[in-house]
Scaffold this motif. Structure first.
Motif, mmCIF file in Angstrom:
data_model
loop_
_atom_site.group_PDB
_atom_site.id
_atom_site.type_symbol
_atom_site.label_atom_id
_atom_site.label_comp_id
_atom_site.label_asym_id
_atom_site.label_seq_id
_atom_site.Cartn_x
_atom_site.Cartn_y
_atom_site.Cartn_z
ATOM 1 N N HIS A 189 0.834 -1.195 0.000
ATOM 2 C CA HIS A 189 0.000 0.000 0.000
ATOM 3 C C HIS A 189 0.868 1.244 0.000
ATOM 4 O O HIS A 189 1.526 1.553 0.986
ATOM 5 C CB HIS A 189 -0.971 0.006 1.185
ATOM 6 C CG HIS A 189 -2.312 -0.491 0.789
ATOM 7 N ND1 HIS A 189 -3.265 0.328 0.247
ATOM 8 C CD2 HIS A 189 -2.829 -1.730 0.794
ATOM 9 C CE1 HIS A 189 -4.334 -0.399 -0.038
ATOM 10 N NE2 HIS A 189 -4.101 -1.645 0.273
ATOM 11 N N VAL A 190 0.902 1.934 -1.118
ATOM 12 C CA VAL A 190 1.624 3.194 -1.219
ATOM 13 C C VAL A 190 0.557 4.280 -1.095
ATOM 14 O O VAL A 190 -0.319 4.364 -1.931
ATOM 15 C CB VAL A 190 2.338 3.306 -2.594
ATOM 16 C CG1 VAL A 190 3.165 4.567 -2.673
ATOM 17 C CG2 VAL A 190 3.191 2.077 -2.842
ATOM 18 N N PRO A 191 0.589 5.109 -0.061
ATOM 19 C CA PRO A 191 -0.518 6.049 0.142
ATOM 20 C C PRO A 191 -0.696 7.010 -1.034
ATOM 21 O O PRO A 191 -1.806 7.220 -1.486
ATOM 22 C CB PRO A 191 -0.130 6.811 1.407
ATOM 23 C CG PRO A 191 1.008 6.082 2.012
ATOM 24 C CD PRO A 191 1.626 5.229 0.958
ATOM 25 N N GLU A 192 0.392 7.574 -1.509
ATOM 26 C CA GLU A 192 0.270 8.537 -2.596
ATOM 27 C C GLU A 192 0.580 7.853 -3.915
ATOM 28 O O GLU A 192 1.637 8.035 -4.511
ATOM 29 C CB GLU A 192 1.180 9.742 -2.345
ATOM 30 C CG GLU A 192 0.683 10.620 -1.205
ATOM 31 C CD GLU A 192 -0.754 11.107 -1.408
ATOM 32 O OE1 GLU A 192 -1.102 11.510 -2.531
ATOM 33 O OE2 GLU A 192 -1.521 11.063 -0.431
ATOM 34 N N ALA A 226 -11.836 -1.201 -9.933
ATOM 35 C CA ALA A 226 -11.621 -2.603 -9.555
ATOM 36 C C ALA A 226 -10.133 -2.935 -9.620
ATOM 37 O O ALA A 226 -9.581 -3.612 -8.739
ATOM 38 C CB ALA A 226 -12.423 -3.519 -10.477
ATOM 39 N N LEU A 227 -9.464 -2.424 -10.651
ATOM 40 C CA LEU A 227 -8.015 -2.642 -10.799
ATOM 41 C C LEU A 227 -7.247 -1.922 -9.696
ATOM 42 O O LEU A 227 -6.321 -2.486 -9.092
ATOM 43 C CB LEU A 227 -7.577 -2.154 -12.189
ATOM 44 C CG LEU A 227 -6.103 -2.292 -12.535
ATOM 45 C CD1 LEU A 227 -5.675 -3.765 -12.567
ATOM 46 C CD2 LEU A 227 -5.819 -1.640 -13.903
ATOM 47 N N ALA A 228 -7.642 -0.666 -9.404
ATOM 48 C CA ALA A 228 -6.983 0.111 -8.349
ATOM 49 C C ALA A 228 -7.119 -0.593 -6.999
ATOM 50 O O ALA A 228 -6.194 -0.597 -6.184
ATOM 51 C CB ALA A 228 -7.577 1.521 -8.289
ATOM 52 N N TYR A 229 -8.260 -1.194 -6.784
ATOM 53 C CA TYR A 229 -8.504 -1.973 -5.556
ATOM 54 C C TYR A 229 -7.473 -3.097 -5.436
ATOM 55 O O TYR A 229 -6.796 -3.246 -4.437
ATOM 56 C CB TYR A 229 -9.927 -2.530 -5.610
ATOM 57 C CG TYR A 229 -10.380 -3.312 -4.408
ATOM 58 C CD1 TYR A 229 -11.271 -2.759 -3.502
ATOM 59 C CD2 TYR A 229 -9.952 -4.631 -4.207
ATOM 60 C CE1 TYR A 229 -11.711 -3.484 -2.392
ATOM 61 C CE2 TYR A 229 -10.375 -5.360 -3.113
ATOM 62 C CZ TYR A 229 -11.258 -4.789 -2.203
ATOM 63 O OH TYR A 229 -11.691 -5.517 -1.122
ATOM 64 N N ARG A 230 -7.356 -3.858 -6.513
ATOM 65 C CA ARG A 230 -6.428 -4.985 -6.528
ATOM 66 C C ARG A 230 -4.976 -4.540 -6.379
ATOM 67 O O ARG A 230 -4.165 -5.228 -5.773
ATOM 68 C CB ARG A 230 -6.558 -5.766 -7.842
ATOM 69 C CG ARG A 230 -7.745 -6.661 -7.889
ATOM 70 C CD ARG A 230 -7.490 -7.922 -7.095
ATOM 71 N NE ARG A 230 -8.679 -8.760 -7.080
ATOM 72 C CZ ARG A 230 -9.180 -9.327 -5.993
ATOM 73 N NH1 ARG A 230 -8.593 -9.162 -4.829
ATOM 74 N NH2 ARG A 230 -10.249 -10.066 -6.065
ATOM 75 N N ARG A 231 -4.654 -3.405 -6.980
ATOM 76 C CA ARG A 231 -3.271 -2.924 -6.991
ATOM 77 C C ARG A 231 -2.936 -2.072 -5.779
ATOM 78 O O ARG A 231 -1.801 -1.620 -5.634
ATOM 79 C CB ARG A 231 -3.003 -2.110 -8.269
ATOM 80 C CG ARG A 231 -3.254 -2.871 -9.565
ATOM 81 C CD ARG A 231 -2.265 -3.970 -9.807
ATOM 82 N NE ARG A 231 -0.905 -3.487 -9.953
ATOM 83 C CZ ARG A 231 0.167 -4.287 -9.945
ATOM 84 N NH1 ARG A 231 0.031 -5.581 -9.782
ATOM 85 N NH2 ARG A 231 1.373 -3.777 -10.087
ATOM 86 N N GLY A 232 -3.921 -1.769 -4.940
ATOM 87 C CA GLY A 232 -3.675 -0.944 -3.770
ATOM 88 C C GLY A 232 -3.393 0.505 -4.103
ATOM 89 O O GLY A 232 -2.627 1.174 -3.412
ATOM 90 N N VAL A 259 2.969 5.664 -9.949
ATOM 91 C CA VAL A 259 1.844 5.806 -10.871
ATOM 92 C C VAL A 259 1.775 4.592 -11.800
ATOM 93 O O VAL A 259 2.789 4.217 -12.408
ATOM 94 C CB VAL A 259 1.989 7.098 -11.716
ATOM 95 C CG1 VAL A 259 0.884 7.199 -12.750
ATOM 96 C CG2 VAL A 259 2.003 8.341 -10.814
ATOM 97 N N GLU A 260 0.605 3.992 -11.882
ATOM 98 C CA GLU A 260 0.376 2.937 -12.871
ATOM 99 C C GLU A 260 -0.607 3.464 -13.918
ATOM 100 O O GLU A 260 -1.263 4.491 -13.700
ATOM 101 C CB GLU A 260 -0.181 1.664 -12.195
ATOM 102 C CG GLU A 260 0.799 1.055 -11.200
ATOM 103 C CD GLU A 260 0.411 -0.345 -10.721
ATOM 104 O OE1 GLU A 260 -0.624 -0.876 -11.164
ATOM 105 O OE2 GLU A 260 1.166 -0.891 -9.899
ATOM 106 N N THR A 261 -0.692 2.779 -15.042
ATOM 107 C CA THR A 261 -1.584 3.221 -16.117
ATOM 108 C C THR A 261 -2.490 2.076 -16.551
ATOM 109 O O THR A 261 -2.132 0.907 -16.429
ATOM 110 C CB THR A 261 -0.780 3.706 -17.344
ATOM 111 O OG1 THR A 261 0.202 2.714 -17.664
ATOM 112 C CG2 THR A 261 -0.088 5.032 -17.085
ATOM 113 N N VAL A 262 -3.664 2.462 -17.066
ATOM 114 C CA VAL A 262 -4.574 1.454 -17.612
ATOM 115 C C VAL A 262 -5.149 1.962 -18.935
ATOM 116 O O VAL A 262 -5.464 3.147 -19.068
ATOM 117 C CB VAL A 262 -5.696 1.090 -16.607
ATOM 118 C CG1 VAL A 262 -6.549 2.295 -16.238
ATOM 119 C CG2 VAL A 262 -6.585 -0.036 -17.156
#
Ligand code: ZN
Length: 241
Positions: free
Chosen positions: A11-14, A124-130, A40-43
């Motif tokens: 879990h990275v807060p920012e 849903a992806l953000a949930y999985r990726r924290g 930062v991740e991208t989708v």
């Protein structure tokens, strides 16, 4: 490709997930997020677009932007939504129908509820990726009449996603009140001429998938609604209009 080895449960807060299509707006949003957040991740979404050029633009553009903000860009995700949106929409963006304005005053490129679907998958992806923040380039100022790009829609979606997923996501819309000229100005502020050049040369907005005709403002047919907006914004930003 990942520059980081974060697992979904780190879990990275920012941290942020950017809806990145390879267009001018989402590319500017990616730079905006990279300037603010350390991870930062991208989708991106494959949904039977008429032109795959958008998707082929993404990897090199993403890499270029990542190099402007070293060490921050994580995993890219491309979610294949199959033919469902195309089957429901039967619109100009996903079929060979002509792009025009409909009786409702919307461009025929409108896929009903598309952004709602994208945001739901992204959450849903953000949930999985924290990942806590979800960044999208929707805009009410220059918008082509898409009701799912409105500020009220996005705020309602944030609430629904937070309740439905039992998380505290923040849906960020840095372009909501910016017109296309202000979006070019934001890119310059975030990454100078290098970023503007990356967006001009590497991003794709044209509805007709023209990525061979070159203009000062980038590639495109020059006449479709997306090209017209992009060109007009460029000229206004440059003080030519
Ligand atoms: Zn065009």
């Amino acid at each position: 490709m990942s520059n980081h080895d974060h697992t979904p449960h780190d879990h990275v807060p920012e941290s942020a997930l950017v809806l990145f299509s390879g267009g001018q707006d989402s590319t500017t949003c990616l730079a905006w997020a990279l300037e603010r957040y350390p991870y930062v991740e991208t989708v991106g979404f494959a949904y039977g677009q008429r032109h795959a050029v958008e998707l082929t633009c993404r990897p090199p553009l993403r890499q270029g932007i990542g190099e402007l903000f070293p060490g921050r860009l994580g995993t890219d995700h491309v979610l294949d939504l199959g033919a469902s949106l195309a089957a429901i929409g039967e619109t100009a963006l996903t079929s060979q129908a002509e792009i025009r304005m409909t009786a409702e005053g919307l461009p025929s490129t409108f896929v009903p509820g598309r952004n709602l679907v994208f945001l739901t998958y992204a959450a849903a992806l953000a949930y999985r990726r924290g990942l806590r923040r979800i960044v999208t380039g929707v805009c009410e100022t220059d918008y082509s009449g898409y009701p799912d790009c409105r500020d009220d829609t996005i705020k309602a979606m944030q609430l629904a996603l937070n309740l439905g997923l039992d998380r505290r996501f923040v849906v960020e819309t840095p372009l909501m009140w910016r017109d296309k000229a202000a979006t070019w100005a934001l890119a310059e502020k975030l990454g100078g001429n290098r970023l503007v050049e990356l967006i001009v040369e590497g991003s794709h907005s044209c509805y007709l998938g023209d990525h061979t005709t070159h203009h000062d403002w980038g590639y495109g047919c020059g006449t479709c609604p997306a090209c017209a907006l992009r060109a007009a914004g460029w000229k206004k930003w440059k003080g030519l209009a």
